[in-house]
Scaffold this motif. Structure first.
Motif, PDB file in Angstrom:
ATOM      1  N   GLN A 189     -76.786  -7.560 -32.623  1.00  0.00           N
ATOM      2  CA  GLN A 189     -75.784  -7.860 -31.589  1.00  0.00           C
ATOM      3  C   GLN A 189     -75.913  -9.328 -31.165  1.00  0.00           C
ATOM      4  O   GLN A 189     -74.909 -10.019 -30.976  1.00  0.00           O
ATOM      5  N   ALA A 190     -77.141  -9.810 -31.061  1.00  0.00           N
ATOM      6  CA  ALA A 190     -77.342 -11.185 -30.619  1.00  0.00           C
ATOM      7  C   ALA A 190     -77.039 -12.196 -31.724  1.00  0.00           C
ATOM      8  O   ALA A 190     -76.588 -13.300 -31.451  1.00  0.00           O
ATOM      9  N   GLN A 191     -77.313 -11.842 -32.957  1.00  0.00           N
ATOM     10  CA  GLN A 191     -77.039 -12.733 -34.087  1.00  0.00           C
ATOM     11  C   GLN A 191     -76.264 -11.932 -35.138  1.00  0.00           C
ATOM     12  O   GLN A 191     -76.853 -11.317 -36.019  1.00  0.00           O
ATOM     13  N   PRO A 192     -74.948 -11.925 -35.037  1.00  0.00           N
ATOM     14  CA  PRO A 192     -74.147 -11.071 -35.932  1.00  0.00           C
ATOM     15  C   PRO A 192     -74.199 -11.494 -37.404  1.00  0.00           C
ATOM     16  O   PRO A 192     -73.880 -10.679 -38.264  1.00  0.00           O
TER      17      PRO A 192
ATOM     18  N   VAL B 221     -80.358  -4.660 -31.258  1.00  0.00           N
ATOM     19  CA  VAL B 221     -80.305  -5.793 -30.329  1.00  0.00           C
ATOM     20  C   VAL B 221     -80.228  -7.107 -31.110  1.00  0.00           C
ATOM     21  O   VAL B 221     -79.485  -8.021 -30.745  1.00  0.00           O
TER      22      VAL B 221
ATOM     23  N   ASN C  69     -69.550 -21.613 -29.607  1.00  0.00           N
ATOM     24  CA  ASN C  69     -70.692 -21.092 -28.878  1.00  0.00           C
ATOM     25  C   ASN C  69     -71.352 -22.239 -28.119  1.00  0.00           C
ATOM     26  O   ASN C  69     -71.968 -23.108 -28.729  1.00  0.00           O
ATOM     27  N   PRO C  70     -71.232 -22.276 -26.815  1.00  0.00           N
ATOM     28  CA  PRO C  70     -71.748 -23.415 -26.060  1.00  0.00           C
ATOM     29  C   PRO C  70     -73.272 -23.457 -26.003  1.00  0.00           C
ATOM     30  O   PRO C  70     -73.851 -24.489 -25.704  1.00  0.00           O
ATOM     31  N   ILE C  71     -73.911 -22.348 -26.267  1.00  0.00           N
ATOM     32  CA  ILE C  71     -75.368 -22.329 -26.121  1.00  0.00           C
ATOM     33  C   ILE C  71     -76.095 -22.518 -27.439  1.00  0.00           C
ATOM     34  O   ILE C  71     -77.281 -22.772 -27.468  1.00  0.00           O
TER      35      ILE C  71
ATOM     36  N   ALA D 195     -70.371 -12.769 -29.633  1.00  0.00           N
ATOM     37  CA  ALA D 195     -71.753 -12.295 -29.429  1.00  0.00           C
ATOM     38  C   ALA D 195     -72.476 -13.072 -28.330  1.00  0.00           C
ATOM     39  O   ALA D 195     -73.265 -12.502 -27.569  1.00  0.00           O
ATOM     40  N   HIS D 196     -72.205 -14.379 -28.225  1.00  0.00           N
ATOM     41  CA  HIS D 196     -72.913 -15.200 -27.240  1.00  0.00           C
ATOM     42  C   HIS D 196     -72.390 -14.983 -25.828  1.00  0.00           C
ATOM     43  O   HIS D 196     -72.962 -15.503 -24.872  1.00  0.00           O
ATOM     44  N   ARG D 197     -71.290 -14.219 -25.704  1.00  0.00           N
ATOM     45  CA  ARG D 197     -70.733 -13.942 -24.371  1.00  0.00           C
ATOM     46  C   ARG D 197     -70.973 -12.486 -23.972  1.00  0.00           C
ATOM     47  O   ARG D 197     -70.473 -12.025 -22.939  1.00  0.00           O
ATOM     48  N   VAL D 198     -71.686 -11.769 -24.819  1.00  0.00           N
ATOM     49  CA  VAL D 198     -71.904 -10.339 -24.591  1.00  0.00           C
ATOM     50  C   VAL D 198     -73.398 -10.040 -24.573  1.00  0.00           C
ATOM     51  O   VAL D 198     -74.147 -10.525 -25.417  1.00  0.00           O
ATOM     52  N   GLY D 199     -73.823  -9.245 -23.607  1.00  0.00           N
ATOM     53  CA  GLY D 199     -75.189  -8.739 -23.595  1.00  0.00           C
ATOM     54  C   GLY D 199     -75.118  -7.230 -23.711  1.00  0.00           C
ATOM     55  O   GLY D 199     -74.197  -6.613 -23.168  1.00  0.00           O
ATOM     56  N   ALA D 200     -76.069  -6.658 -24.422  1.00  0.00           N
ATOM     57  CA  ALA D 200     -75.976  -5.211 -24.640  1.00  0.00           C
ATOM     58  C   ALA D 200     -77.347  -4.553 -24.612  1.00  0.00           C
ATOM     59  O   ALA D 200     -78.340  -5.131 -25.057  1.00  0.00           O
TER      60      ALA D 200
END
Lengths: 317, 280
Positions: free
Chosen positions: B119-122, B116, B11-13, A74-79
């Motif tokens: 997708q950003a926080q599964p 959204v 997750n590096p960020i 998820a942290h490598r994908v933008g949608a």
């Protein structure tokens, strides 16, 4: 490594099979068009790939990670999934700040993505005051926040005017550098043809084609469109074409003659020899839409009729 | 479905925990003008209005007792009388908070923002957990503001209607704290019920309608057909706790049952949100 792989990916809603045994591979880097008519299952496939809904069957990976563990990619994908979604009463900045906070990103990144999409200076404006094109760009900015390796945009040009479409197209092409893969889903084949390097084509949830755009366009047929100046001359023109064993289809006074575009001089010569003055002589090559229709054997309505049933597999409940 | 096993990447960020990120993200959306001013404005208005009605409808300011259920001057003159109105405000505040939580939750579906966010926080439990924490914090602020307004308006009203405030100084801090607790807990559970209905119905309008319909219609109908269990229904229980306990339901029983309703609502919400497909 492929950006996306799918093997036998299937999603059923009750008796409706929205995504039907899809097997394809999306290479890394460049723009990949995810093409199909409305209701073909594009959005459902994207939702399955991004972990929003579960697959009924099959295996898929995104950036090498299984889609059953979206937290790994998820942290490598933008949608941007369907329409861009924001809180209208919040400013563009606050909308992006909310998304950046969710991903644990610094606010500096918001400045960067606003610059990329050309909205720098408008960040204090409320999202509700933005035009559709600006909302699309804001949606793309939100998708770009994690500096994604894979950018998935579902119908990003929906509802835009021609200028807005060109604007988004230019932006997407610039985003697809060597490192980043941009997957653009659209039912507008001309748009995809103008920007994609590779294609995944689906219809009724089934895969029709997966590969390079140039590979698919190898099947494109070259035409010469000819029409006599006077309708009364049409029979002589047809007789002359038939005498040369050229394949043609008639659309009123217009004849679509399947000869290489370079042969338009030959068509002109044939008309001249038959004593016909041409009102139009235009070389033309099939576009993606023509190839798509040839691939599927007709329009949706024709195909549905031939299948004896009308269905809309992309419609999610 | 079967899965392809691959090496898990870090997750590096994500340097901060997901729940903290989710809370911060949710707070930015909650703390926007319409929810903020709407919530504080409506509750302050109700605090003033209901306090005024309570003081202005005192039949006899010096009477030791009045009609059953009617507030008397003696009630208001006791220690803690300064926030006596909170018990009456509680149900309306509950409806407001239920509506705010339902709007904050269901609008994610209405707008499509939920796609959204997921997708950003599964991790959906993290996502909803962060929302619950943020909304709870918002509700704590709303409740504190309501207690403040109620206590602030009490003194001039008492002066105007000749209610003796001598005993209000006795254990004022303790009375304020217990009044705040008895007001906050039911209101939080109202919020959780609103969240649960919003997760299940995915529509703020439906969620608010169901919540208010249950409280104002269904529980009243149950009260007519089975009066013995009315006090055990969510509305009855939460009101009992807000009033500091009633003849039918002691404070401790009301608190236990309120916490049970809250836990049930939270569990149902988390289970449904975790397991259902994300569709608008």
């Amino acid at each position: 490594m492929s950006a996306i792989t799918a093997q036998g990916l299937t999603r059923r809603f009750g008796e409706l099979t929205a995504v039907d045994n899809l097997t394809f591979e999306v290479p890394s880097g460049g723009v990949v068009g995810f093409v199909g008519p409305n209701g073909s299952g594009k959005s459902t496939t994207i939702r399955v790939l991004l972990g929003l809904i579960e697959a009924s069957d099959g295996v898929a990976t995104v950036l090498g990670e299984p889609i059953t563990h979206p937290e790994r990619f998820a942290h490598r994908v933008g949608a941007l999934i369907e329409a861009p979604t924001f809180i209208g009463s919040l400013s563009a900045w606050d909308n992006l700040r909310s998304m950046a906070a969710l991903r644990g990103l610094p606010e500096q990144r918001i400045h960067e993505v606003l610059d990329i999409v050309g909205l720098a200076g408008r960040e204090k404006d409320k999202a509700s005051t933005f035009s559709l094109g600006m909302k699309q760009r804001l949606g793309i900015a939100a998708a770009l926040l994690p500096d994604p390796e894979l950018l998935v945009l579902d119908e990003p040009t929906n509802g835009l005017d021609p200028a807005g479409i060109v604007e988004i197209r230019t932006l997407l092409k610039s985003l697809a550098d060597g490192r980043r893969t941009v997957v653009v889903s659209s039912h507008l084949m001309s748009e995809i043809q103008a920007m994609a390097d590779d294609l995944v084509v689906i219809r009724f949830g089934k895969l029709l084609y997966s590969g390079s755009l140039s590979g698919l366009m190898e099947d494109a047929v070259e035409h010469v469109i000819a029409a006599p100046e006077f309708s009364a001359d049409l029979p002589q023109l047809i007789a002359s074409i038939e005498s040369r064993n050229w394949t043609y289809t008639a659309h009123g006074d217009f004849l679509h003659i399947e000869v290489p575009a370079a042969s338009s001089a030959d068509v002109g010569r044939a008309a001249h020899e038959a004593g016909v003055t041409l009102g139009q002589l235009t070389p033309r090559q099939d576009n993606l839409e023509d190839v798509f229709l040839r691939l599927t054997g007709g329009t949706d309505a024709e195909l549905a009729a031939s299948r004896g049933q009308q269905r809309s597999p992309g419609a999610t409940p | 479905m079967t899965t392809t096993l691959t090496t898990k990447t870090t997750n590096p960020i994500a340097s901060t925990p997901g729940l903290v990120n989710t809370f911060r993200s949710e707070w930015i959306r909650i703390w926007h003008s319409s929810l903020r001013y709407g919530g504080f404005g409506v509750l302050s208005f109700f605090s003033v209005l209901i306090s005024y009605f309570i003081y202005s409808s005192l039949a006899d300011p010096t009477a030791a007792a009045g009609p059953p259920g009617r507030t008397t001057a003696a009630d208001l003159e006791q220690a803690g009388g300064m926030i006596h109105a909170l018990g009456s405000i509680s149900t309306l505040a509950g409806i407001v908070v239920l509506s705010l939580w339902a709007i904050a939750t269901a609008s994610d579906y209405d707008s499509g923002l939920i796609r959204v966010l997921v997708q950003a926080q599964p991790s959906r439990l993290t996502l909803l957990g962060g929302k619950i924490i943020a909304l709870s914090f918002f509700t704590v602020l709303l409740s504190a503001a309501t207690v403040f307004v109620t206590s602030a308006i009490a003194r001039p009203l008492a002066r105007a209607y000749e209610v003796d405030t001598e005993q209000w100084r006795i254990d004022a801090a303790v009375e304020m704290a217990s009044g705040f607790f008895n007001f906050l807990v039911p209101v939080l559970v109202w919020g959780l019920i609103g969240l649960m209905i919003a997760v299940l119905t995915r529509s703020s309008g439906t969620a608010i309608g169901v919540g208010i319909g249950w409280l104002l219609v269904v529980e009243n109908l149950i009260g007519i057909t089975a009066p013995d269990i009315t006090h055990l229904m969510p509305g009855g229980t939460l009101s009992a706790l807000a009033a500091g306990g009633t003849n039918d339901l002691s404070w401790s029983s009301a608190l236990s049952l309120t916490l049970l309703y809250g836990a049930l609502a939270a569990c149902i919400s988390l289970f449904a949100f975790r397991n259902r497909d994300i569709v608008s």
